[in-house]
Scaffold this active site. Structure first.
Site, PDB file in Angstrom:
ATOM      1  CE  LYS A 117      -4.189  -1.965   2.037  1.00  0.00           C
ATOM      2  NZ  LYS A 117      -3.751  -3.357   2.365  1.00  0.00           N
TER       3      LYS A 117
HETATM    4  C1  LIG Z   1      -4.453  -4.482   1.753  1.00  0.00           C
HETATM    5  C2  LIG Z   1      -3.734  -5.786   1.773  1.00  0.00           C
HETATM    6  C3  LIG Z   1      -4.132  -6.874   0.945  1.00  0.00           C
HETATM    7  C4  LIG Z   1      -5.365  -6.820   0.068  1.00  0.00           C
HETATM    8  O1  LIG Z   1      -5.235  -5.939  -1.001  1.00  0.00           O
HETATM    9  P1  LIG Z   1      -6.529  -5.460  -1.816  1.00  0.00           P
HETATM   10  O2  LIG Z   1      -6.039  -4.463  -2.780  1.00  0.00           O
HETATM   11  O3  LIG Z   1      -7.459  -4.876  -0.787  1.00  0.00           O
HETATM   12  O4  LIG Z   1      -7.118  -6.665  -2.449  1.00  0.00           O
HETATM   13  C5  LIG Z   1      -3.369  -8.025   0.953  1.00  0.00           C
HETATM   14  N1  LIG Z   1      -2.287  -8.140   1.763  1.00  0.00           N
HETATM   15  C6  LIG Z   1      -1.881  -7.136   2.564  1.00  0.00           C
HETATM   16  C7  LIG Z   1      -0.694  -7.334   3.434  1.00  0.00           C
HETATM   17  C8  LIG Z   1      -2.585  -5.927   2.607  1.00  0.00           C
HETATM   18  O5  LIG Z   1      -2.186  -4.954   3.426  1.00  0.00           O
END
Ligand SMILES: *Cc1c(COP(=O)(O)O)cnc(C)c1O
Length: 434
Positions: free
Chosen positions: A107
């Site tokens: 993210k």
């Molecule tokens: C947010 C997150 C996900 C999921 O990603 P999406 O884009 O919501 O499908 C998977 N793994 C981790 C570690 C995350 O922080």
């Protein structure tokens, strides 16, 4: 370029409007009107380009009509000042490590890009200051807060439920200071989300302050996630393994995988995708039955994927014009229990000396089960295993090495403002900190 809403009721928005608003007025998600195919020459040369170089070309396809080239270049180069390397695990399975950014999770890319683009639009509009409100159950708060840290003209308020996030998560957004304020809400995550929603609806507050959200549906957070799909492919191209590439994405709100689907639309030669779920398998059920039936999420050890109503599903439907058949042709799904996740995490550590996190584990396991002869599989390792210290150490019975970036947060001093889960004190606080 204009952005339309997946609900098709709201007027089209400019990029600037879409980024500042986040969600369309009809509650739909913004989609770019066109997804440009990149020229063949780009794909021929992709192995010779750096991450930043190729990402700038991808960014220009999305944002080039709306952001001056030199500014866009600065935003891209500034965002991607860390690597997302492709690591060979065994046979034809590769891990795309997306955890080398400031909060050790994928993210970071979207968070950092969005902060810079929003900052640019705020300055361009001549606004003095924008207030970003973000409710978090843990991970989103840290990626957003760190992305926005020190960006001029932006103040961030992170609302989180007191006592309900892990210490490491909490430290990642309560120790920053500067333009980041952590609000410790005496309530649940839902209470935090309600406070943010109420703030956006409050007339008086919106007159006094420019408010915006930074959740994962924002196009400025969502689209840049396509960058690392190109880079992963480029890394395979360098070793001539780029035939029949399959991406496997641990999915919760399905933003990450949808960015990959966009990359494919831009011509990236990907054969197919696998969406890996924990027991929250609403998408897998959709693939099997053709019916989309959201339900309340259940807690698992891969908790960033505990989502019962994936927000980006609307974008997937839109991309494939609601065709279940077309979706099934390009995406398949899997779902794993906590026990299966523990089993695989432990096995891979013992057998290949590679430490997975619980989310990446779902992606890895899906490749071992679903990859066909001749295919090369890449799973997205979405977070560093040390972020889930207790779970991971409990599984492998060995202390996990904690990266310096994480240690620095842990040694920082927590600073937060405690508020009750009611709107009036929250509103007063926002107005008073002006
Ligand atoms: C947010 C997150 C996900 C999921 O990603 P999406 O884009 O919501 O499908 C998977 N793994 C981790 C570690 C995350 O922080």
């Amino acid at each position: 370029m204009y952005y339309y809403s997946t609900n098709k009721q709201a007027a089209k928005a400019t990029l600037e409007e879409a980024v500042i608003k986040g969600l369309a007025s009809d509650k739909g998600l913004f989609m770019p009107e066109t997804i440009k195919r990149l020229p063949d020459a780009f794909y021929h040369n992709i192995g010779e380009m750096t991450f930043q170089e190729m990402s700038f070309i991808v960014a220009e396809a999305f944002f080039g009509e709306d952001v001056e080239a030199d500014i866009l270049k600065e935003i891209v180069y500034d965002t991607l000042n860390f690597d997302t390397p492709l690591v060979h695990v065994h046979d034809n399975i590769y891990s795309l490590e997306l955890f080398h950014g400031p909060t050790l999770a994928f993210k970071d890319v979207g968070g950092r890009f969005m902060a810079r683009l929003l900052g640019h639009f705020i300055r361009k509009k001549g606004e003095k200051e924008v207030n970003v409100l973000v409710a978090t159950s843990g991970d989103t708060g840290s990626a957003v807060a760190n992305g926005f840290l020190g960006v001029p003209g932006i103040r961030v308020f992170v609302l989180y439920p007191k006592g309900k996030v892990s210490e490491i998560q909490e430290k990642q957004f309560t120790t920053l200071g500067q333009n980041i304020t952590a609000l410790e809400v005496d309530g649940t995550f839902d209470d935090c989300q309600s406070l943010v929603k109420e703030a956006f609806m409050d007339k008086e507050l919106n007159k006094a302050l420019l408010l915006t959200s930074a959740n994962s549906i924002n196009v400025a957070r969502f689209l840049p996630q396509s960058f690392y799909y190109f880079y992963a492919y480029a890394q395979l191209a360098r070793i001539e393994k780029n035939k029949d590439v399959v991406f496997c994405v641990p999915s919760g709100n399905f933003g990450n995988i949808t960015a990959g689907l966009f990359a494919k639309r831009m011509g990236l030669p990907v054969k197919r995708f696998i969406a890996a779920n924990n027991r929250n398998d609403i998408f897998l059920q959709y693939l099997i039955t053709g019916k989309y039936e959201p339900r309340p999420s259940i807690p698992t050890i891969a908790n960033a994927m505990d989502v019962g109503n994936p927000s980006n599903f609307a974008r997937i439907l839109d991309l494939y014009e609601n065709s279940h058949e077309a979706i099934c042709k390009e995406i398949s799904g899997v779902s794993y229990t906590d026990d299966q996740i523990r089993e695989t995490l432990s096995e891979v550590y013992k057998k290949y000396n590679y430490l997975l996190d619980p989310h990446g584990t779902c992606g890895y396991r899906a490749l071992t089960e679903k990859l066909e002869n001749g295919e090369t599989g890449i799973f997205l390792e979405t977070a560093h295993p040390a972020k889930f210290l207790e779970t991971v150490e409990g599984v492998i019975n060995t202390p996990v090495n904690i990266p310096d970036t994480l240690l620095k947060f842990m040694h920082g001093k927590k600073k937060s403002i405690e508020i009750p889960a009611s709107f009036i004190p929250f509103k007063r606080l926002l107005l008073n900190t002006k």
